[in-house]
Design an enzyme around this catalytic site. Structure first.
Site, short mmCIF file in Angstrom:
data_model
loop_
_atom_site.label_atom_id
_atom_site.label_comp_id
_atom_site.label_asym_id
_atom_site.label_seq_id
_atom_site.Cartn_x
_atom_site.Cartn_y
_atom_site.Cartn_z
CB THR A 4 -3.77 4.04 -7.81
OG1 THR A 4 -4.36 3.04 -6.97
CG2 THR A 4 -4.87 4.83 -8.50
N GLY A 6 -3.48 -3.62 -2.51
CA GLY A 6 -2.27 -3.28 -1.78
C GLY A 6 -2.16 -4.01 -0.46
CB SER A 22 -4.43 3.04 0.70
OG SER A 22 -4.31 1.64 0.55
CB SER A 23 -6.34 1.01 -4.36
OG SER A 23 -6.03 2.04 -5.26
CG ASN A 39 -1.22 5.36 0.15
OD1 ASN A 39 -1.20 6.56 -0.11
ND2 ASN A 39 -1.48 4.44 -0.75
CD GLU A 63 -1.73 -0.80 4.88
OE1 GLU A 63 -2.19 -1.09 5.99
OE2 GLU A 63 -2.01 0.24 4.28
CB SER A 109 -0.89 0.00 1.25
OG SER A 109 -1.64 1.17 1.34
N GLY A 110 0.66 2.14 -0.92
CA GLY A 110 1.49 3.33 -1.04
C GLY A 110 2.62 3.18 -2.03
#
Length: 459
Positions: A164, A434, A215-216, A212, A436, A159-160
């Site tokens: 995207t 994503g 984040s998606s 993030n 983490e 994530s981050g």
């Protein structure tokens, strides 16, 4: 061993079982001082240094390479060092054979994605120019005709990591190639619709997490259909793994989906009155995490972008208003409270009335659904009361289901707008959900650390 200890020499140190790249800073008869590439210092007695503690470093690892399959020392530490060396000079892309590794710079790099870069990479094959996401996009585009097979790009990472944004860059390059083949610089309706769908999907599918701000919280597969002349003539978007639980609760320091805050910040005074909109702190579904704002995010500006995108995508004014009503009703659901009185009973009658009006439901029937369990036994419908805990779960399940159905409806509308012919081949872009790092894998656990280097891969 002595050849390793010349000042300025480069070696691998074994520290707690991990290889660390280091330089010999000073060397005396008694001690050797090493300084790692990451700023750490290690002092060892010369007599204690053995081949189990110090390993030679190949020259290719010191100079860095564009393709890590060419590294002579091929292990995790060598990969990390190579990425680190390139990252410090803004070379954020590195090849691993046909895979591209990217490290998010968290800043704009001038000229990296401009039209000159698009034109340059469109005229060269993979490997002829430095690693770049446009090289991957161009290879996919060219392979449609070289192999006469549909292509797919897989994007994965933390994530981050920038998945995207990378998806947008792939779409930008492919759209540019499509326009070139069509003999003009203007986007077709399909291309415009695909690009305009991004603000909608981000607003409804992205959220602030601890790591993030954008984040998606869902995965998506975007498929672009090309004609035999090389231009985009249609497409579709498929979603999966939408994080529905984020609608009703978030970890400390996180937010729900952007669209809720955007609506509350961007709606006019008249709209707020008509939709019974309140301050974000007034909603149980938004205030429990202790975070309703995010640095770098302008919720009001996002509302305007989403509204414009919805209009470009041919959403009617009535559909947009019904969409806002559903979102408001979902938030109001979280403010329903229950008490025990021979079973769960709703105590916030005014909230119940608002929810029913916003969702177009009968308030009595909604109350029954949330506080009673119905089943068919021997042809008869039997109702039994729920406990307060069960009623709360029922309320939250309804909120999550409403949002999930809303998201699916939005995708259906987008797909109907970008649908076209499928008479040749396609390029698919798969944006993986994503991930983490947590000490304990739990929806509400607090993250403990972040791994250096936030990778995403393109195949």
């Amino acid at each position: 061993m002595e050849e390793y200890f010349m000042e300025g020499g480069h070696v691998w140190l074994v520290v707690n079982g991990t290889l660390v790249p280091a330089t010999v800073t000073s060397c005396s008869d008694g001690d050797v001082l090493f300084t790692s590439d990451y700023g750490q210092e290690f002092l060892y007695p010369r007599s204690a240094l053995t081949r189990d503690l110090v390993l030679p470093m190949h020259q290719s690892n010191r100079e860095g390479v564009e393709d890590m399959s060419l590294l002579s020392d091929l292990h995790e530490a060598a990969i990390m060092l190579n990425l680190h060396q390139r990252y410090t000079v803004d070379k954020i892309y590195t090849n691993i054979g046909s895979i591209l590794a990217s490290v998010n710079p968290y800043k704009q790099i001038e000229g990296l994605y401009d039209e000159t870069a698009v034109d340059l990479y469109s005229r060269h094959h993979l490997g002829e120019l430095p690693p770049h996401i446009f090289a991957i996009a161009n290879e996919c585009y060219c392979c449609l005709w070289k192999r006469h097979e549909s292509q797919c790009v897989l994007i994965s990472g933390e994530s981050g990591a920038g998945k995207t944004e990378s998806t947008k860059l792939l779409l930008k390059f492919l759209s540019s190639m499509s326009q070139s083949c069509a003999g003009g610089d203007n986007q077709t309706h399909v291309e415009e619709a695909i690009m305009e769908s991004s603000p909608i999907l981000e607003a409804f599918g992205n959220a602030k997490t601890v790591y993030n701000n954008n984040s998606s919280r869902f995965g998506k597969f975007i498929q672009l259909h090309f004609s035999q002349q090389g231009h985009i003539q249609g497409g579709r978007v498929v979603d999966y793994l939408l994080e529905k639980t984020r609608v009703t609760r978030q970890s400390p320091g996180e937010r729900s989906y952007h669209i809720f805050y955007a609506l509350l910040a961007g709606a006019s005074k008249e709209e707020k009155e008509g939709l019974s909109l309140l301050d974000p702190h007034s909603y149980q579904y938004l205030n429990s995490s202790g975070c309703v704002t995010a640095e770098g995010l302008n919720d009001k500006d996002l509302y305007n972008k989403v509204l414009t995108a919805l209009q470009v995508m041919d959403f009617s004014d009535e559909e947009i208003r019904e969409l806002w009503k559903l979102l408001s009703g979902t938030l109001q659901l979280g403010n329903l409270e229950f008490m025990t009185a021979g079973g769960a009973q709703i105590t916030t009658k005014a909230v119940l009335s608002d929810v029913a009006d916003l969702l177009g439901l009968d308030s009595f029937q909604l109350s029954e659904v949330l506080t009673q369990r119905s089943m068919i036994l021997r042809g008869e419908e039997i109702s039994s009361p729920l406990t307060v805990e069960q009623a709360t779960d029922s309320r939250d399940s309804l909120a999550m289901a409403l949002y999930a159905q809303c998201f699916s409806w939005l995708l259906g509308k987008i797909n109907s707008c970008i649908k076209g012919k499928e008479n040749f081949k396609s390029i698919g872009i798969l944006d993986i959900f994503g991930f983490e790092n947590f000490q304990v894998i739990s929806r509400l656990s607090r993250p403990s650390r972040r791994t250096p280097g936030f990778f995403k891969f393109f195949i």
